[in-house]
Design a protein around this motif. Structure first.
Motif, short mmCIF file in Angstrom:
data_model
loop_
_atom_site.label_atom_id
_atom_site.label_comp_id
_atom_site.label_asym_id
_atom_site.label_seq_id
_atom_site.Cartn_x
_atom_site.Cartn_y
_atom_site.Cartn_z
N LEU A 74 0.86 -1.19 -0.01
CA LEU A 74 0.02 0.13 -0.07
C LEU A 74 0.90 1.36 -0.02
O LEU A 74 0.58 2.07 -0.80
CB LEU A 74 -0.88 0.10 1.16
CG LEU A 74 -1.97 -0.99 1.14
CD1 LEU A 74 -2.79 -0.90 2.58
CD2 LEU A 74 -3.00 -0.61 0.06
N LYS A 75 1.93 1.25 0.72
CA LYS A 75 2.80 2.22 0.69
C LYS A 75 3.55 2.55 -0.61
O LYS A 75 3.52 3.86 -0.76
CB LYS A 75 3.86 2.06 2.01
CG LYS A 75 3.27 2.38 3.43
CD LYS A 75 4.35 2.39 4.36
CE LYS A 75 5.11 1.09 4.42
NZ LYS A 75 5.88 0.96 5.39
N LYS A 77 2.36 1.87 -3.50
CA LYS A 77 1.39 2.21 -4.34
C LYS A 77 0.92 3.68 -4.10
O LYS A 77 0.49 4.11 -5.38
CB LYS A 77 0.24 1.00 -4.69
CG LYS A 77 0.74 -0.31 -5.10
CD LYS A 77 -0.32 -1.05 -5.69
CE LYS A 77 0.24 -2.36 -6.45
NZ LYS A 77 -0.29 -2.67 -7.44
N CYS A 78 0.98 4.09 -3.05
CA CYS A 78 0.53 5.43 -2.82
C CYS A 78 1.58 6.28 -2.71
O CYS A 78 1.40 7.55 -3.06
CB CYS A 78 -0.27 5.55 -1.45
SG CYS A 78 -1.76 4.68 -1.17
N LEU A 95 -5.47 9.41 2.40
CA LEU A 95 -5.70 8.65 1.04
C LEU A 95 -6.86 7.51 1.16
O LEU A 95 -6.66 6.25 0.82
CB LEU A 95 -4.64 8.00 0.83
CG LEU A 95 -3.25 9.02 0.69
CD1 LEU A 95 -1.91 8.22 0.54
CD2 LEU A 95 -3.54 9.61 -0.65
N LYS A 98 -8.13 6.19 -2.03
CA LYS A 98 -7.27 5.32 -2.87
C LYS A 98 -6.84 3.96 -2.32
O LYS A 98 -6.65 3.00 -3.13
CB LYS A 98 -6.02 6.32 -3.17
CG LYS A 98 -4.77 5.54 -4.09
CD LYS A 98 -3.94 6.54 -4.13
CE LYS A 98 -2.77 6.35 -5.41
NZ LYS A 98 -1.66 7.15 -5.54
N VAL A 99 -6.66 4.08 -1.01
CA VAL A 99 -6.38 2.56 -0.13
C VAL A 99 -7.46 1.88 -0.47
O VAL A 99 -7.25 0.49 -0.62
CB VAL A 99 -6.00 3.10 1.27
CG1 VAL A 99 -6.18 1.96 2.13
CG2 VAL A 99 -4.70 3.70 1.21
#
Length: 114
Positions: A74-75, A77-78, A95, A98-99
């Motif tokens: 997740l980190k 991709k964000c 986020l 998005k998450v």
């Protein structure tokens, strides 16, 4: 030194036998549920963070290694920092949308909280 850790042996009666080895029970490792059975809640938190916003993903059931792997995904991709510990994933910034979209695309049952 690790086998002579006194904090692990609190409450144990002293033994004069020089060959005595204290055995502690191994904690059972929690099995990770498949992504479709996970119910994750994505919320925002501002408490105790000097006014900064973080996105919290809670409700993960599984091992710490799998939690850290999901947090890292997740980190990355964000494109932000964060941490994964105590059954929660913290991602810096607001986020939530998005998450939630990323988790749903990975097959997790995620919903957006507050």
């Amino acid at each position: 030194m690790a086998e002579n850790d006194w904090k692990q042996r609190l409450g144990v009666v002293y033994s004069t036998n020089p060959d005595f080895k204290y055995e502690q029970e191994a904690e059972p490792e929690e099995e990770t549920l498949p992504p479709s059975k996970q119910r994750l809640v994505v919320t925002i938190d501002r408490r105790c963070r000097a006014g900064k916003q973080v996105t919290l993903v809670s409700g993960f059931k599984g091992s710490d290694e799998d939690l850290k792997a999901l947090g890292k995904t997740l980190k990355v991709k964000c494109g932000v920092g964060g941490t994964a510990k105590d059954g929660e994933i913290t991602v810096q910034g607001d986020l939530r949308d998005k998450v939630t979209a990323l988790l749903n695309s990975m097959g997790y049952n995620a919903k957006r909280g507050n």
